[in-house]
Write a protein that holds these residues in place. Sequence first.
Motif, mmCIF file in Angstrom:
data_model
loop_
_atom_site.group_PDB
_atom_site.id
_atom_site.type_symbol
_atom_site.label_atom_id
_atom_site.label_comp_id
_atom_site.label_asym_id
_atom_site.label_seq_id
_atom_site.Cartn_x
_atom_site.Cartn_y
_atom_site.Cartn_z
ATOM 1 N N TYR A 50 -9.927 -22.843 31.956
ATOM 2 C CA TYR A 50 -8.909 -21.971 32.734
ATOM 3 C C TYR A 50 -8.000 -21.759 31.514
ATOM 4 N N ALA A 51 -7.512 -22.508 30.688
ATOM 5 C CA ALA A 51 -6.613 -22.234 29.364
ATOM 6 C C ALA A 51 -7.081 -21.242 28.745
ATOM 7 N N GLN A 52 -8.393 -21.370 28.178
ATOM 8 C CA GLN A 52 -9.184 -20.394 27.370
ATOM 9 C C GLN A 52 -9.148 -19.050 28.114
ATOM 10 N N ARG A 53 -9.520 -18.930 29.290
ATOM 11 C CA ARG A 53 -9.519 -17.662 30.144
ATOM 12 C C ARG A 53 -8.210 -16.880 30.239
ATOM 13 N N TRP A 54 -7.290 -17.951 30.512
ATOM 14 C CA TRP A 54 -5.824 -17.472 30.508
ATOM 15 C C TRP A 54 -5.099 -16.602 29.372
ATOM 16 N N THR A 55 -5.340 -17.578 28.319
ATOM 17 C CA THR A 55 -5.137 -16.834 27.087
ATOM 18 C C THR A 55 -5.727 -15.691 26.657
ATOM 19 N N PHE A 56 -7.104 -15.297 26.840
ATOM 20 C CA PHE A 56 -7.607 -14.300 26.691
ATOM 21 C C PHE A 56 -7.170 -13.201 27.517
ATOM 22 N N ALA A 57 -6.631 -13.347 28.950
ATOM 23 C CA ALA A 57 -6.300 -12.474 29.685
ATOM 24 C C ALA A 57 -4.987 -11.934 29.517
ATOM 25 N N VAL A 58 -4.059 -12.645 28.907
ATOM 26 C CA VAL A 58 -2.590 -11.892 28.553
ATOM 27 C C VAL A 58 -2.959 -10.988 27.378
ATOM 28 N N GLY A 59 -2.116 -9.665 27.624
ATOM 29 C CA GLY A 59 -2.215 -8.748 26.629
ATOM 30 C C GLY A 59 -1.075 -8.887 25.691
ATOM 31 N N TRP A 60 -1.429 -9.522 24.444
ATOM 32 C CA TRP A 60 -0.432 -9.798 23.560
ATOM 33 C C TRP A 60 -0.377 -8.907 22.519
ATOM 34 N N THR A 61 0.024 -7.587 23.271
ATOM 35 C CA THR A 61 0.132 -6.357 22.259
ATOM 36 C C THR A 61 1.558 -6.228 21.963
ATOM 37 N N SER A 62 2.581 -6.338 22.754
ATOM 38 C CA SER A 62 3.966 -6.123 22.346
ATOM 39 C C SER A 62 4.809 -7.339 23.209
ATOM 40 N N LEU A 63 5.976 -7.669 22.094
ATOM 41 C CA LEU A 63 6.680 -8.637 22.620
ATOM 42 C C LEU A 63 7.373 -8.383 24.319
ATOM 43 N N PRO A 64 7.937 -7.207 24.430
ATOM 44 C CA PRO A 64 8.487 -6.979 25.838
ATOM 45 C C PRO A 64 7.314 -6.970 26.918
ATOM 46 N N GLU A 65 6.160 -6.384 26.614
ATOM 47 C CA GLU A 65 5.085 -6.189 27.741
ATOM 48 C C GLU A 65 4.659 -7.879 27.873
ATOM 49 N N THR A 66 4.592 -8.569 26.759
ATOM 50 C CA THR A 66 4.129 -9.903 26.834
ATOM 51 C C THR A 66 4.804 -10.816 27.728
ATOM 52 N N GLN A 67 6.178 -10.565 27.271
ATOM 53 C CA GLN A 67 7.124 -11.431 28.301
ATOM 54 C C GLN A 67 7.276 -11.045 29.659
ATOM 55 N N ARG A 68 7.105 -9.969 29.995
ATOM 56 C CA ARG A 68 6.992 -9.352 31.436
ATOM 57 C C ARG A 68 5.951 -10.101 32.125
ATOM 58 N N GLU A 69 4.641 -9.975 31.278
ATOM 59 C CA GLU A 69 3.423 -10.502 31.846
ATOM 60 C C GLU A 69 3.744 -12.197 32.103
ATOM 61 N N LEU A 70 4.099 -12.745 31.072
ATOM 62 C CA LEU A 70 4.121 -14.235 31.220
ATOM 63 C C LEU A 70 4.989 -14.504 32.233
ATOM 64 N N GLU A 71 6.401 -13.852 32.390
ATOM 65 C CA GLU A 71 7.255 -14.307 33.435
ATOM 66 C C GLU A 71 6.581 -13.915 34.839
#
Length: 57
Positions: A4-25
Motif C-alpha cells: 500500500y505504501a509503495q502504491r500510495w507513493t507512486f500515486a502522489v503527483g510530486w510535480t509542484s509543491l502547491p499541488e502536492t500539498q493540496r493532494e496530501l491534505e
Amino acid sequence: MLNYAQRWTFAVGWTSLPETQRELEACHAFLDSDEADGEGKRLRMPVVTSDARGPAS
C-alpha cells in the motif's frame, strides 16, 4: 502494508509543491495519527489524474 505504501507513493503527483500539498491534505497525510484515529480518518489513496505521471515515455 508495504505494498500500500509503495502504491500510495507512486500515486502522489510530486510535480509542484502547491499541488502536492493540496493532494496530501486531501488524502489526510498531514493528520497526526491520534487525531486521525479520533476522527475516524485513514490515509486515502490519491486519485491519479492523466497528467499526474508526466509525459509517457
